[in-house]
Scaffold this active site. Structure first.
Site, PDB file in Angstrom:
ATOM      1  N   SER A 222       0.868  -1.187   0.000  1.00 22.62           N
ATOM      2  CA  SER A 222       0.000   0.000   0.000  1.00 22.62           C
ATOM      3  C   SER A 222       0.900   1.231   0.000  1.00 22.62           C
ATOM      4  O   SER A 222       1.856   1.315   0.769  1.00 22.62           O
ATOM      5  CB  SER A 222      -0.947  -0.023   1.190  1.00 22.62           C
ATOM      6  OG  SER A 222      -0.244   0.112   2.394  1.00 22.62           O
ATOM      7  N   MET A 223       0.547   2.164  -0.875  1.00 22.57           N
ATOM      8  CA  MET A 223       1.445   3.307  -1.109  1.00 22.57           C
ATOM      9  C   MET A 223       0.722   4.631  -0.856  1.00 22.57           C
ATOM     10  O   MET A 223       0.954   5.618  -1.569  1.00 22.57           O
ATOM     11  CB  MET A 223       1.981   3.233  -2.545  1.00 22.57           C
ATOM     12  CG  MET A 223       2.685   1.906  -2.845  1.00 22.57           C
ATOM     13  SD  MET A 223       3.401   1.809  -4.505  1.00 22.57           S
ATOM     14  CE  MET A 223       1.924   1.819  -5.510  1.00 22.57           C
ATOM     15  N   GLY A 224      -0.176   4.639   0.131  1.00 24.28           N
ATOM     16  CA  GLY A 224      -0.892   5.864   0.471  1.00 24.28           C
ATOM     17  C   GLY A 224      -1.613   6.429  -0.745  1.00 24.28           C
ATOM     18  O   GLY A 224      -2.277   5.672  -1.478  1.00 24.28           O
ATOM     19  N   GLY A 227      -1.699   4.717  -4.310  1.00 25.65           N
ATOM     20  CA  GLY A 227      -2.415   3.482  -4.634  1.00 25.65           C
ATOM     21  C   GLY A 227      -1.730   2.229  -4.135  1.00 25.65           C
ATOM     22  O   GLY A 227      -1.115   2.221  -3.055  1.00 25.65           O
ATOM     23  N   GLY A 253      -5.199   1.018   5.469  1.00 22.24           N
ATOM     24  CA  GLY A 253      -4.471  -0.216   5.145  1.00 22.24           C
ATOM     25  C   GLY A 253      -5.266  -1.448   5.568  1.00 22.24           C
ATOM     26  O   GLY A 253      -5.280  -2.469   4.866  1.00 22.24           O
ATOM     27  N   ASP A 254      -5.941  -1.358   6.696  1.00 17.01           N
ATOM     28  CA  ASP A 254      -6.745  -2.494   7.181  1.00 17.01           C
ATOM     29  C   ASP A 254      -7.933  -2.735   6.247  1.00 17.01           C
ATOM     30  O   ASP A 254      -8.286  -3.876   5.940  1.00 17.01           O
ATOM     31  CB  ASP A 254      -7.263  -2.206   8.598  1.00 17.01           C
ATOM     32  CG  ASP A 254      -6.132  -1.798   9.525  1.00 17.01           C
ATOM     33  OD1 ASP A 254      -4.999  -2.283   9.319  1.00 17.01           O
ATOM     34  OD2 ASP A 254      -6.362  -0.979  10.433  1.00 17.01           O
TER      35      ASP A 254
HETATM   36  N1  ATP Z   1      -4.437  10.249   0.785  1.00 17.39           N
HETATM   37  C1  ATP Z   1      -5.092   9.232   0.234  1.00 17.39           C
HETATM   38  N2  ATP Z   1      -5.980   9.407  -0.767  1.00 17.39           N
HETATM   39  C2  ATP Z   1      -6.640   8.379  -1.321  1.00 17.39           C
HETATM   40  N3  ATP Z   1      -6.468   7.089  -0.946  1.00 17.39           N
HETATM   41  C3  ATP Z   1      -5.585   6.852   0.023  1.00 17.39           C
HETATM   42  C4  ATP Z   1      -4.859   7.895   0.677  1.00 17.39           C
HETATM   43  N4  ATP Z   1      -4.080   7.334   1.630  1.00 17.39           N
HETATM   44  C5  ATP Z   1      -4.312   6.017   1.559  1.00 17.39           C
HETATM   45  N5  ATP Z   1      -5.206   5.707   0.598  1.00 17.39           N
HETATM   46  C6  ATP Z   1      -5.671   4.368   0.197  1.00 17.39           C
HETATM   47  O1  ATP Z   1      -5.555   3.499   1.307  1.00 17.39           O
HETATM   48  C7  ATP Z   1      -4.565   2.482   1.045  1.00 17.39           C
HETATM   49  C8  ATP Z   1      -3.816   2.147   2.322  1.00 17.39           C
HETATM   50  O2  ATP Z   1      -3.166   3.317   2.789  1.00 17.39           O
HETATM   51  P1  ATP Z   1      -1.722   3.289   3.460  1.00 17.39           P
HETATM   52  O3  ATP Z   1      -0.718   2.908   2.453  1.00 17.39           O
HETATM   53  O4  ATP Z   1      -1.591   4.628   4.124  1.00 17.39           O
HETATM   54  O5  ATP Z   1      -1.891   2.107   4.498  1.00 17.39           O
HETATM   55  P2  ATP Z   1      -1.286   1.887   5.956  1.00 17.39           P
HETATM   56  O6  ATP Z   1      -0.080   2.739   6.137  1.00 17.39           O
HETATM   57  O7  ATP Z   1      -1.164   0.432   6.142  1.00 17.39           O
HETATM   58  O8  ATP Z   1      -2.504   2.431   6.836  1.00 17.39           O
HETATM   59  P3  ATP Z   1      -2.986   2.031   8.329  1.00 17.39           P
HETATM   60  O9  ATP Z   1      -1.869   1.268   8.971  1.00 17.39           O
HETATM   61  O10 ATP Z   1      -3.251   3.364   9.000  1.00 17.39           O
HETATM   62  O11 ATP Z   1      -4.237   1.253   8.150  1.00 17.39           O
HETATM   63  C9  ATP Z   1      -3.705   3.053  -0.070  1.00 17.39           C
HETATM   64  O12 ATP Z   1      -3.043   2.021  -0.789  1.00 17.39           O
HETATM   65  C10 ATP Z   1      -4.739   3.813  -0.888  1.00 17.39           C
HETATM   66  O13 ATP Z   1      -5.477   2.913  -1.713  1.00 17.39           O
HETATM   67  O1  F1X Z   2       0.792   0.121  16.710  1.00 18.43           O
HETATM   68  P1  F1X Z   2       0.297  -0.803  15.636  1.00 18.43           P
HETATM   69  O2  F1X Z   2      -0.296  -2.051  16.207  1.00 18.43           O
HETATM   70  O3  F1X Z   2       1.268  -1.038  14.523  1.00 18.43           O
HETATM   71  O4  F1X Z   2      -0.906  -0.032  14.899  1.00 18.43           O
HETATM   72  C1  F1X Z   2      -2.062   0.244  15.623  1.00 18.43           C
HETATM   73  C2  F1X Z   2      -2.955   1.133  14.811  1.00 18.43           C
HETATM   74  O5  F1X Z   2      -2.313   2.366  14.452  1.00 18.43           O
HETATM   75  O6  F1X Z   2      -3.318   0.478  13.618  1.00 18.43           O
HETATM   76  C3  F1X Z   2      -4.656   0.767  13.284  1.00 18.43           C
HETATM   77  C4  F1X Z   2      -4.738   1.366  11.931  1.00 18.43           C
HETATM   78  O7  F1X Z   2      -4.195   0.484  10.987  1.00 18.43           O
HETATM   79  C5  F1X Z   2      -5.181   1.666  14.366  1.00 18.43           C
HETATM   80  O8  F1X Z   2      -6.506   1.338  14.669  1.00 18.43           O
HETATM   81  C6  F1X Z   2      -4.258   1.418  15.538  1.00 18.43           C
HETATM   82  O9  F1X Z   2      -4.176   2.455  16.467  1.00 18.43           O
END
Ligand code: ATP
Ligand code: F1X
Length: 321
Positions: A222-224, A227, A253-254
């Site tokens: 996942s790349m924020g 995409g 991401g979840d």
């Molecule tokens: N600013 C944004 N605008 C549109 N879509 C986004 C944005 N940020 C994230 N997304 C969508 O959400 C997906 C997951 O985001 P991200 O890569 O930030 O995951 P993450 O860091 O694992 O998040 P988290 O741990 O908070 O759940 C991205 O691949 C994209 O599809």
């Molecule tokens: O500290 P961890 O366990 O890496 O991440 C926990 C967390 O940031 O992940 C979820 C979003 O993905 C939040 O609900 C929660 O607070």
């Protein structure tokens, strides 16, 4: 629909705060605030339940503030099989500013009691027999050994159940060595695993390919706002999100992982899987909390989400399917 088991080793109460631009060291008057039971495995479970799956949540849960979690599980139809441990689940603070910048303050979590891993493993022996897939999500509480993550992955592998892993740091490294079916690192986590900065798509692609080379069928990066890059046995796809107004990226991401697992279990075509999961994660960032497949704007987001073979015909990856 499937029976899915999610494991959260370090649950959290997420305190989400929407605020005008944060002034450090000042009194800040906030907007909307929300305190909600969370943690990666629990968030994934909520999305999967909304998609119609039967979901059991397990892991370790601090018993001193378990009540809001128990209420959430009941309200969302999640089967509660958490091992209770002494102590408090952490409170993680999520500060969301206009423009979509989010600052996470994530706590360490309760101290894991010595017998907790053994209790969890014996609980899993029963739960694994009843599920179709396993999700392991999030960080490790204090004292939880990274090798314990590897042990959980191996236990699920022995039971013949595919593991989708979304961990970080040493837990991610140990889990990967145990050979999960799928992993969902974000770019920072992939960079940490690869031991190198990932400054462009070529670097992300090559780290993801290396990770898949470790014997992992699905690598979902996942790349924020950029995409998703998905290496699967069928090839590599990239998705791009439509422009959206970002309120909070927490849980995106979840939501993505839940959408991917949903589509893969349902044996949908790869493009459909990635388009749906990406659109659902884009829906998620428009509000606090997990993505909602019933949101009124979701069909439009789905239509606007693009999926491309990677690299594309012109080697830029920009040729839409
Ligand atoms: N600013 C944004 N605008 C549109 N879509 C986004 C944005 N940020 C994230 N997304 C969508 O959400 C997906 C997951 O985001 P991200 O890569 O930030 O995951 P993450 O860091 O694992 O998040 P988290 O741990 O908070 O759940 C991205 O691949 C994209 O599809
Ligand atoms: O500290 P961890 O366990 O890496 O991440 C926990 C967390 O940031 O992940 C979820 C979003 O993905 C939040 O609900 C929660 O607070």
């Amino acid at each position: 629909m499937a029976n899915i088991l999610t494991i959260t080793l370090n649950p959290a109460l997420d305190l989400s705060v929407e605020t005008p631009a944060l002034a450090l060291g000042e009194v800040n008057r906030t907007g909307n605030t929300r305190l909600e039971p969370a943690g990666k495995g629990i968030n994934v479970a909520r999305v999967l339940a909304r998609l119609g799956h039967s979901v059991t949540v397990t892991g370790l849960l601090g018993e001193a503030n378990a009540t809001p979690f128990e209420r959430l599980f009941a309200a969302e139809g999640l089967q509660d099989s958490f091992v209770r441990v002494p102590g408090l689940n952490r409170i993680n603070v999520k500060i969301a500013e206009p423009g979509g910048r989010v600052t996470d303050l994530n706590g360490p979590g309760f101290q894991m009691p010595e017998d907790a891993l053994e209790r969890l493993e014996s609980r899993l022996a029963r739960l694994l027999a009843e599920c179709d897939a396993v999700v392991i999500g999030g960080s490790l509480s204090e004292g939880f050994p990274p090798a314990g993550v590897a042990g959980l992955v191996q236990q699920a592998n022995r039971a013949g159940k595919p593991v989708w892993l979304d961990a970080s740091g040493e837990g991610l490294k140990a889990g990967i060595e145990a050979g999960p079916f799928a992993v969902k690192p974000n770019t920072d986590e992939l960079s940490g695993w690869a031991g190198t900065p990932l400054n462009d798509m070529a670097a992300v692609e090559s780290a993801a390919a290396r990770l898949q080379g470790e014997g992992i069928a699905h690598v979902v990066v996942s790349m924020g706002p950029d995409g998703v890059l998905w290496h699967s046995p069928a090839g590599t796809l990239r998705s791009r999100v439509p422009p959206v107004r970002v309120v909070s990226t927490v849980c995106a991401g979840d939501t993505l992982l839940a959408g991917m697992l949903h589509g893969v279990l349902d044996q949908q075509p790869a493009e459909t899987v990635l388009q749906y999961a990406t659109a659902l994660s884009a829906e998620c960032v428009q509000h606090i909390g997990v993505g909602d497949p019933e949101a009124p704007g979701f069909p439009t987001l789905l239509q606007q989400t693009r999926v491309y073979p990677w690299p594309g015909d012109n080697n830029t990856g920009e040729t839409p399917l």
